[in-house]
Design an enzyme around this catalytic site. Structure first.
Site, PDB file in Angstrom:
ATOM      1  N   LYS A   1     -15.113  -9.552 -18.814  1.00  0.00           N
ATOM      2  CA  LYS A   1     -15.958  -9.475 -18.556  1.00  0.00           C
ATOM      3  C   LYS A   1     -17.384 -10.725 -18.181  1.00  0.00           C
ATOM      4  O   LYS A   1     -16.391 -11.877 -18.215  1.00  0.00           O
ATOM      5  CB  LYS A   1     -16.641  -7.518 -18.998  1.00  0.00           C
ATOM      6  CG  LYS A   1     -15.273  -7.319 -19.177  1.00  0.00           C
ATOM      7  CD  LYS A   1     -16.067  -5.890 -19.695  1.00  0.00           C
ATOM      8  CE  LYS A   1     -14.725  -4.608 -19.916  1.00  0.00           C
ATOM      9  NZ  LYS A   1     -15.267  -3.559 -20.177  1.00  0.00           N
TER      10      LYS A   1
ATOM     11  N   ASN B   1      -9.145  -8.622 -19.790  1.00  0.00           N
ATOM     12  CA  ASN B   1     -10.959  -8.959 -18.739  1.00  0.00           C
ATOM     13  C   ASN B   1     -12.351  -9.058 -19.553  1.00  0.00           C
ATOM     14  O   ASN B   1     -12.513  -8.415 -20.450  1.00  0.00           O
ATOM     15  CB  ASN B   1     -10.379  -7.467 -18.640  1.00  0.00           C
ATOM     16  CG  ASN B   1     -12.016  -7.308 -17.589  1.00  0.00           C
ATOM     17  OD1 ASN B   1     -12.718  -8.498 -17.574  1.00  0.00           O
ATOM     18  ND2 ASN B   1     -12.697  -6.368 -16.641  1.00  0.00           N
TER      19      ASN B   1
ATOM     20  N   HIS C   1     -12.865  -1.851 -10.747  1.00  0.00           N
ATOM     21  CA  HIS C   1     -12.799  -1.668 -12.186  1.00  0.00           C
ATOM     22  C   HIS C   1     -13.882  -0.901 -12.447  1.00  0.00           C
ATOM     23  O   HIS C   1     -15.442  -0.979 -10.896  1.00  0.00           O
ATOM     24  CB  HIS C   1     -13.242  -2.698 -12.742  1.00  0.00           C
ATOM     25  CG  HIS C   1     -13.370  -2.716 -14.011  1.00  0.00           C
ATOM     26  ND1 HIS C   1     -14.731  -1.656 -14.819  1.00  0.00           N
ATOM     27  CD2 HIS C   1     -12.727  -2.497 -15.834  1.00  0.00           C
ATOM     28  CE1 HIS C   1     -14.323  -1.815 -16.350  1.00  0.00           C
ATOM     29  NE2 HIS C   1     -13.141  -2.614 -16.648  1.00  0.00           N
TER      30      HIS C   1
ATOM     31  N   GLU D   1     -16.716  -0.553 -14.244  1.00  0.00           N
ATOM     32  CA  GLU D   1     -18.272  -1.826 -13.976  1.00  0.00           C
ATOM     33  C   GLU D   1     -18.504  -2.542 -12.587  1.00  0.00           C
ATOM     34  O   GLU D   1     -19.742  -1.682 -12.017  1.00  0.00           O
ATOM     35  CB  GLU D   1     -17.835  -2.456 -15.256  1.00  0.00           C
ATOM     36  CG  GLU D   1     -17.906  -2.053 -16.092  1.00  0.00           C
ATOM     37  CD  GLU D   1     -17.310  -2.823 -17.226  1.00  0.00           C
ATOM     38  OE1 GLU D   1     -17.235  -4.259 -17.223  1.00  0.00           O
ATOM     39  OE2 GLU D   1     -17.170  -2.128 -18.624  1.00  0.00           O
TER      40      GLU D   1
ATOM     41  N   GLU E   1      -8.119   3.772 -16.908  1.00  0.00           N
ATOM     42  CA  GLU E   1      -9.070   3.394 -17.969  1.00  0.00           C
ATOM     43  C   GLU E   1     -10.686   4.262 -17.538  1.00  0.00           C
ATOM     44  O   GLU E   1     -11.029   4.717 -16.742  1.00  0.00           O
ATOM     45  CB  GLU E   1      -9.871   1.712 -17.289  1.00  0.00           C
ATOM     46  CG  GLU E   1      -8.978   0.606 -17.083  1.00  0.00           C
ATOM     47  CD  GLU E   1     -10.186  -0.463 -17.773  1.00  0.00           C
ATOM     48  OE1 GLU E   1     -10.027  -0.991 -18.524  1.00  0.00           O
ATOM     49  OE2 GLU E   1     -10.616  -0.689 -17.643  1.00  0.00           O
TER      50      GLU E   1
ATOM     51  N   GLY F   1     -14.934   0.382 -23.645  1.00  0.00           N
ATOM     52  CA  GLY F   1     -16.170  -0.306 -24.598  1.00  0.00           C
ATOM     53  C   GLY F   1     -16.631   0.588 -25.754  1.00  0.00           C
ATOM     54  O   GLY F   1     -18.268   0.320 -26.065  1.00  0.00           O
TER      55      GLY F   1
ATOM     56  N   SER G   1     -11.488   0.609 -25.099  1.00  0.00           N
ATOM     57  CA  SER G   1     -11.151  -0.054 -26.619  1.00  0.00           C
ATOM     58  C   SER G   1      -9.383  -0.108 -27.340  1.00  0.00           C
ATOM     59  O   SER G   1      -9.669   0.587 -28.212  1.00  0.00           O
ATOM     60  CB  SER G   1     -12.111   0.986 -26.964  1.00  0.00           C
ATOM     61  OG  SER G   1     -12.887   1.472 -26.467  1.00  0.00           O
TER      62      SER G   1
END
Ligand code: 13P
Length: 250
Positions: A11, A9, A93, A95, A163, A169, A209
């Site tokens: 992003k 991904n 996701h 985010e 996730e 991240g 990560s």
């Protein structure tokens, strides 16, 4: 048997020049056992799909609208992604859930739109640090799964990505025991909801990560069928060893 999946991904990262990594990845892994998917920003999907033509790499989107078309400025439908050359799309996701206030109903509708367009929906679930500390991890996962799973989920059409938000991240990776607990729980929920056959056949990815240095340990966890990789999917130097680790896992 579930075919393993290494999904990247990007992003909101990457430019046309970064598509060169696709050729490099294909050179390093001309015939991987696992499926390899890269999800670049929407503006690069068409070019990325052309770049991987004839290779084992597939291209996906990072989000889609739940509608087929209409007055939704800035949005992209699942059918548009498919026309551009995508075969999968990430939905839900964290985010998107945070930045765009997407709730489970919207995520379910997006997943259903993806299936209707012939795309595989990679449906993301995961708890925040505060939810984990409050001992609510499995409740949160159950609620997200129940609320955002599409009707008529099939093993081909749906992949679940666990996730944990605190691991995205941050360089913090969930412990194998933490991943194992959630994946085992997800598997049981899927079997209960979709029946033995489909529940067993849906793939479960871990994301947060994942790096070349920790990939083998993560892929050794039971019921981990691959990874959804952010930062380490941006270069072939990082993503190729993750694919190798997945192919080497039992
Ligand atoms: P990182 O691998 O950069 O932690 O991102 C994980 C992720 O959010 C993939 O969707």
């Amino acid at each position: 048997m579930r075919r393993k999946l290494a999904a990247g991904n990007w992003k909101m990262n990457g430019s046309g020049a970064d598509l060169a990594m696709l050729g490099e990845l294909a050179r390093r892994h001309p015939a991987p056992d696992c499926q390899v998917l890269i999800c670049p920003p929407a503006t690069l999907i068409d070019r990325a799909a052309r770049a991987v033509d004839g290779s084992a790499i597939a291209i996906g989107g990072q989000d889609c609208h739940f509608g087929a078309n209409g007055a939704h400025t800035g949005d992209i439908s699942a059918a548009m992604l498919a026309e551009a050359g995508a075969t999968a799309v990430i939905v839900g996701h964290s985010e998107r859930r945070q930045d765009h206030h997407e709730n489970n109903d919207m995520v379910r509708a997006k997943a259903e739109a993806a299936l209707a367009a012939g795309l595989t929906a990679i449906l993301c679930v995961g708890e925040s640090q505060a939810q984990r500390e409050a001992g609510r991890t499995l409740d949160v996962i159950a609620e997200q799964l129940a609320g955002s799973m599409p009707q008529d989920a099939t093993a081909h059409g749906v992949v679940i990505a666990y996730e944990p938000i605190w691991a995205i991240g941050t360089g913090l990776v969930a412990e194998p025991a933490q991943i194992s607990q959630v994946h085992e729980f997800l598997r049981a929920q899927l079997r209960q909801r979709l029946g033995e056959q489909t529940g067993q056949a849906i793939r479960l990815l871990y994301g947060g990560s994942v790096k070349p240095a920790n990939a083998a340990e993560i892929f050794a966890v039971a019921d981990v069928d691959g990874a959804l990789v952010g930062g380490a999917s941006l270069s072939a130097a990082d993503f190729a060893p993750i694919i190798a680790a997945l192919d080497a896992s039992a």
